[in-house]
Design an enzyme around this catalytic site. Structure first.
Site, mmCIF file in Angstrom:
data_model
loop_
_atom_site.group_PDB
_atom_site.id
_atom_site.type_symbol
_atom_site.label_atom_id
_atom_site.label_comp_id
_atom_site.label_asym_id
_atom_site.label_seq_id
_atom_site.Cartn_x
_atom_site.Cartn_y
_atom_site.Cartn_z
ATOM 1 N N ASP A 1 -16.332 -2.178 -66.970
ATOM 2 C CA ASP A 1 -17.530 -1.678 -66.292
ATOM 3 C C ASP A 1 -18.087 -2.661 -65.270
ATOM 4 O O ASP A 1 -19.290 -2.672 -64.973
ATOM 5 C CB ASP A 1 -18.618 -1.320 -67.315
ATOM 6 C CG ASP A 1 -18.158 -0.268 -68.307
ATOM 7 O OD1 ASP A 1 -17.473 0.683 -67.864
ATOM 8 O OD2 ASP A 1 -18.442 -0.415 -69.504
ATOM 9 N N ARG A 2 -17.210 -3.498 -64.736
ATOM 10 C CA ARG A 2 -17.594 -4.492 -63.719
ATOM 11 C C ARG A 2 -18.619 -5.509 -64.220
ATOM 12 O O ARG A 2 -19.280 -6.185 -63.439
ATOM 13 C CB ARG A 2 -18.119 -3.809 -62.452
ATOM 14 C CG ARG A 2 -17.103 -2.917 -61.758
ATOM 15 C CD ARG A 2 -15.895 -3.738 -61.307
ATOM 16 N NE ARG A 2 -14.967 -2.968 -60.497
ATOM 17 C CZ ARG A 2 -13.873 -2.365 -60.950
ATOM 18 N NH1 ARG A 2 -13.574 -2.441 -62.251
ATOM 19 N NH2 ARG A 2 -13.064 -1.716 -60.146
#
Length: 212
Positions: free
Chosen positions: A190-191
């Site tokens: 999710d970065r």
């Protein structure tokens, strides 16, 4: 197929181990990660992107090979008359990036750059294969040449001149990047990547976590 479709095919999720347990010293931490990269069988784990800038601020980047590292810094060897050599003579600051993509890791180094002692250059030069030593003489790195044949002819002439032990060129040698900042990046889902930065201040290292 348009460019957006092409780029969509490159999207991926990163799932690495959380970067929580790190050494107090960035060189010790780099030693751990470099050993991991070697053990993982990454091609050219010592390949690093070297970014420089001229006195006028014109940036340039290229891949070079790390030849040594310790508490003093990160060392590579080059022709001092090349573009990177000229840049660093005019503006002795550099940035390094180790792009270990297969391990979802990256290390970024910023610092000052200086030539190593001549004795260190001579010792390394003599450890190189014979062909590489002749090549250091044959290539006027970054200069324009008329043809490949011109390069090959110069190499042959120098090999004939020094069939066994070419001397160390005075225009060639080591450069050490002395870090003022080293950042370790670990890809996460999710970065929400891990970024840990060691920053030198008043003679000691300060460890900080950065937002991804």
């Amino acid at each position: 197929m348009d460019s957006e479709t092409h780029m969509a095919g490159l999207r991926r999720s990163y799932n690495g181990e959380p970067l929580l347990d790190v050494a107090d010293d960035p060189v010790a931490q780099f030693t751990r990660w470099f050993a991991d990269a070697v053990d993982a069988g990454l091609p050219e784990p010592n390949a690093m992107i070297l970014a420089t800038s001229s006195a006028g601020g014109r940036p340039s980047a290229r891949t070079v090979l790390l030849k040594g590292f310790d508490e003093q810094g990160f060392t590579f060897f080059t022709n001092y008359e090349s573009r990177k050599g000229r840049d660093l003579a005019e503006n002795p600051r550099a940035s390094l990036v180790f792009p270990w993509h297969a391990m979802r890791r990256q290390v970024r180094v910023e610092g000052s750059a200086a030539r190593v002692a001549r004795e260190e250059t001579e010792a390394y030069f003599r450890s190189r294969p014979y062909g590489s030593r002749i090549g250091a003489w044959a290539s006027r790195q970054s200069a324009v040449v008329r043809s490949r044949e011109e390069l090959d002819q110069r190499y042959a002439e120098l090999a004939e001149r020094w069939p066994e032990d070419p001397p160390v060129p005075d225009f060639w040698g080591g450069i050490r990047v002395v870090p003022s900042e080293i950042e370790f990046w670990q890809g996460q889902s999710d970065r929400m990547h891990d970024r840990l930065r060691y920053r030198r201040s008043a003679g000691r290292w300060i460890l900080e976590r950065l937002a991804p």
